[in-house]
Write an enzyme that holds these catalytic residues in place. Structure first.
Site, PDB file in Angstrom:
ATOM      1  N   GLU A  30      -9.578  -5.318  -8.738  1.00 23.48           N
ATOM      2  CA  GLU A  30     -10.150  -4.603  -7.584  1.00 23.48           C
ATOM      3  C   GLU A  30     -10.532  -3.194  -7.998  1.00 23.48           C
ATOM      4  O   GLU A  30     -10.313  -2.787  -9.137  1.00 23.48           O
ATOM      5  CB  GLU A  30      -9.147  -4.571  -6.427  1.00 23.48           C
TER       6      GLU A  30
ATOM      7  N   LYS B  88       0.871  -1.182   0.000  1.00 22.52           N
ATOM      8  CA  LYS B  88       0.000   0.000   0.000  1.00 22.52           C
ATOM      9  C   LYS B  88       0.907   1.231   0.000  1.00 22.52           C
ATOM     10  O   LYS B  88       1.148   1.853   1.026  1.00 22.52           O
ATOM     11  CB  LYS B  88      -0.939  -0.031   1.207  1.00 22.52           C
TER      12      LYS B  88
HETATM   13  N1  PDD Z   1      -8.174   2.123   0.266  1.00 26.76           N
HETATM   14  N2  PDD Z   1      -7.740  -1.884  -2.773  1.00 26.76           N
HETATM   15  C1  PDD Z   1      -7.149  -0.679  -2.864  1.00 26.76           C
HETATM   16  C2  PDD Z   1      -6.363  -0.359  -4.076  1.00 26.76           C
HETATM   17  C3  PDD Z   1      -7.284   0.246  -1.804  1.00 26.76           C
HETATM   18  O1  PDD Z   1      -6.706   1.455  -1.877  1.00 26.76           O
HETATM   19  C4  PDD Z   1      -8.060  -0.118  -0.672  1.00 26.76           C
HETATM   20  C5  PDD Z   1      -8.218   0.789   0.507  1.00 26.76           C
HETATM   21  C6  PDD Z   1      -8.656  -1.382  -0.634  1.00 26.76           C
HETATM   22  C7  PDD Z   1      -9.459  -1.850   0.552  1.00 26.76           C
HETATM   23  O2  PDD Z   1      -8.600  -2.178   1.630  1.00 26.76           O
HETATM   24  P1  PDD Z   1      -9.088  -2.033   3.142  1.00 26.76           P
HETATM   25  O3  PDD Z   1     -10.263  -2.917   3.304  1.00 26.76           O
HETATM   26  O4  PDD Z   1      -7.915  -2.501   3.931  1.00 26.76           O
HETATM   27  O5  PDD Z   1      -9.434  -0.574   3.364  1.00 26.76           O
HETATM   28  C8  PDD Z   1      -8.466  -2.243  -1.693  1.00 26.76           C
HETATM   29  C9  PDD Z   1      -8.279   3.056   1.374  1.00 26.76           C
HETATM   30  C10 PDD Z   1      -9.661   3.169   1.882  1.00 26.76           C
HETATM   31  C11 PDD Z   1      -7.724   4.375   0.944  1.00 26.76           C
HETATM   32  O6  PDD Z   1      -7.066   4.415  -0.077  1.00 26.76           O
HETATM   33  O7  PDD Z   1      -7.905   5.343   1.641  1.00 26.76           O
END
Ligand code: PDD
Length: 288
Positions: free
Chosen positions: A184, A150
């Protein structure tokens, strides 16, 4: 409803928060981050998010401050903001140095925590569902910026969302992997329901290991809802009886339109509603 920032070891107002223009997060997206939501006034799954933050940092060779320091910064900033429900963004950048791509040139990790009001989707969005569009921008190859990391480099996702909004005003963009299978959303994971079975792309497709995604998988397994991690194509998404997306600030959010066509009867379906209710119960009970 306020915003507070923890930077340089202090909590301050957003207009007081400053970072160097030579910070590599600014110059190169050389950073990692997490977004965490509160539910019922408590941080949801903080421990899982911190583990993922550490894993992301390790994957790009970025030194992580002690976990207790991050936890303290988060707690102080959430308290200072004083929102009923918060969105917490934890950012680690490699720090500032000379203009040199070499990551070894700098080792000055900066911890920044930003706390906003949660800004969850509206009640109407949960009741009626949202729209998504499958875009031409592909999810990064795991051999490029691995989607499992991330990182702060979100340009690919920014462009994907821009395409979805421009083309059909869709709420979320759905990106495919190089093999054409669904990967996704730009900031969410995706699920479909086919014949009563919940399906979501496996991590091997090249996606973020979403914390909400893993909680939904757990909820399904614990409650006798059939669930499978598997590849599927955009046409399967369009033909699915139900679709929903997940993320920390949204939980499970129904999708009722894919590429301008209704999903099923155009209303959130029974399996999606069951998952939403079970997720809400999990949040109410609390996840440390
Ligand atoms: N985003 N896939 C991507 C590319 C993301 O950026 C996110 C989360 C998710 C979902 O992951 P999680 O359930 O751990 O939030 C999947 C967060 C919300 C953001 O970018 O702020």
């Amino acid at each position: 409803m306020s915003i507070r920032v923890h930077i340089g070891g202090q909590v301050c107002l957003p207009e007081e928060a400053k970072i160097s223009i030579f910070d590599r997060g600014f110059l190169y997206g050389d950073s990692v981050y997490e977004t965490i939501g509160t539910a019922y006034g408590r941080l949801f799954a903080l421990a899982d998010h911190l583990v993922r933050l550490e894993r992301s940092a390790e994957r790009i060779g970025l030194r992580v401050p002690p976990r207790a320091d991050i936890e303290r910064a988060v707690a102080q900033t959430v308290a200072a903001a004083g929102n009923r429900e918060s969105r917490v963004r934890i950012i680690l950048t490699r720090g500032a140095g000379k203009l040199d791509l070499d990551p070894a040139a700098v080792d000055d990790t900066q911890l920044v925590v930003i706390v906003f009001p949660l800004g969850a989707p509206s009640a109407e969005m949960y009741e009626k569902g949202v729209s998504v569009a499958v875009v031409s921008v592909h999810r990064n190859s795991p051999r490029a910026i691995d989607p499992a990391v991330k990182s702060g480099n979100y340009l690919n996702n920014v462009l994907a969302l821009g395409e979805a909004r421009r083309r059909s005003g869709a709420y979320e963009a759905i990106l495919c992997a190089a093999d054409g299978s669904v990967a996704e959303g730009s900031t969410s994971n995706i699920f479909i329901v086919v014949g009563g079975e919940v399906r979501t792309p496996g991590l091997d497709v090249g996606i973020l290991d979403g914390i909400t995604r893993s909680k939904v998988l757990e909820i399904c397994r614990d409650n006798g809802i059939k669930v499978r991690e598997t590849r599927f194509l955009p046409e399967d998404l369009r033909a699915a009886a139900e679709v929903f997306i997940t993320s920390a600030t949204r939980g499970a959010l129904p999708v009722t339109k894919v590429d301008d066509n209704p999903v099923g009867d155009g209303k959130p379906g029974p399996v999606t509603r069951q998952v939403m209710a079970l997720y809400d119960a999990m949040a109410r009970a609390g996840v440390p």
